[in-house]
Write an enzyme that holds these catalytic residues in place. Structure first.
Site, PDB file in Angstrom:
ATOM      1  N   ARG A 264       0.848  -1.184   0.000  1.00  0.00           N
ATOM      2  CA  ARG A 264       0.000   0.000   0.000  1.00  0.00           C
ATOM      3  C   ARG A 264       0.889   1.241   0.000  1.00  0.00           C
ATOM      4  NH1 ARG A 264      -3.629  -1.230   5.259  1.00  0.00           N
ATOM      5  NH2 ARG A 264      -3.020  -3.403   5.356  1.00  0.00           N
TER       6      ARG A 264
ATOM      7  N   ASP B  66       0.855   5.397   0.432  1.00  0.00           N
ATOM      8  CA  ASP B  66       0.006   6.407   1.056  1.00  0.00           C
ATOM      9  C   ASP B  66      -0.443   7.451   0.045  1.00  0.00           C
ATOM     10  OD1 ASP B  66       0.255   5.181   3.524  1.00  0.00           O
ATOM     11  OD2 ASP B  66       1.959   6.416   4.142  1.00  0.00           O
TER      12      ASP B  66
ATOM     13  N   ARG C 288       9.364   7.726   4.667  1.00  0.00           N
ATOM     14  CA  ARG C 288       9.307   9.176   4.845  1.00  0.00           C
ATOM     15  C   ARG C 288       9.843   9.588   6.216  1.00  0.00           C
ATOM     16  NH1 ARG C 288       3.191   9.978   3.325  1.00  0.00           N
ATOM     17  NH2 ARG C 288       3.545  12.155   3.937  1.00  0.00           N
TER      18      ARG C 288
END
Length: 256
Positions: A49, A51, A195
């Site tokens: 997945r 974001d 991140r």
């Protein structure tokens, strides 16, 4: 028959890969395109997945499609329906038990940065200070390698069964006088992990923490100990690896 799909997309228009109740996702857009093209309900399962706002140079997904499809014809139809921000590059048959998520052996992400103002890549790369110490950032990145608990770099309250990841590569690479990318490879990644790692390395580059300080952050197992989550627009899922499947070679994969 099961097929693997080689997909790329620009994430700005989507609320991530996974289907959402009220917002458009990459998964929904692809499922609708395949379903319309084949006049069947088609489910598409991705390798992971991403974001909201995160891009993919290569997302691999699997779908069960009729045995008699003409892959080139279907490819053209799906690309015409999927919109300008998604491209399906190939549809290739695999064995019936193949799984895009569970069979992946390694994932690679890149985070792009530029140190001079550039209006042409500002939506695809993060504008960094030219004073960042990339040598210190690489020293810190090397200390993160190995099979470790990355709780400090994980989104809080996620549904991950474990926060242990095998981090195999992590380094900044210079591609031009004012352009860099950070490449990171692991068997798996936690939500928001890349991140947060980049944000922590940027703190090292700014002199806020020492390279060795990342070890204390790891040991803390506390998201508050790590750096800020970097903007999504400069992050790319770059590749997904399998023991039994390799995507057809693209014309160019050099990046920005």
């Amino acid at each position: 028959m099961r097929y693997f799909l080689d997909i790329s997309y620009r994430g700005a228009a989507f609320h991530g890969w996974q289907r959402q109740p009220d917002d458009m996702s990459v998964q929904q857009c692809l499922e609708e395109a395949f379903s319309k093209a084949l006049r069947l309900n088609i489910a598409v399962t991705g390798a992971g997945r991403t974001d909201a706002g995160v891009n993919a140079q290569r997302m691999v997904a699997h779908a069960d499609l009729p045995d008699d499809i003409c892959a080139p014809t279907l490819l053209r139809a799906v690309n015409s329906m999927a919109g300008k921000d998604i491209a399906v590059h190939s549809i290739t048959p695999v064995h019936d038990g193949a799984h895009a998520r569970f069979d992946a052996t390694e994932r690679c992400y890149r985070y792009y940065a530029h140190t001079s103002k550039n209006p042409f890549i500002r939506e695809l790369s993060w504008q960094a200070s030219p004073k960042l110490d990339f040598e210190a950032m690489n020293e810190a990145a090397s200390l993160l390698l190995g099979c470790r608990d990355f709780t400090s770099f994980a989104k809080l309250h996620s549904d991950a069964r474990t926060n242990i990841c095998d981090l195999r590569e992590a380094a900044w690479h210079r591609t031009a006088a004012d352009r860099w990318y950070f490449e990171i490879k692991a068997d798996r990644f936690l939500r928001n992990m890349v991140r947060a790692v980049v944000g922590t390395l940027v703190d090292v580059g700014r002199g806020k923490i020492s390279p060795q300080g990342v070890l204390s952050i790891l040991e803390a197992s506390d998201r508050c100990a790590a750096g800020t989550s970097m903007p999504a627009h400069a992050l790319y899922l770059w590749d997904v690896s399998y023991d039994y499947w390799k995507a057809p070679e693209a014309d160019s994969e050099d990046g920005l």
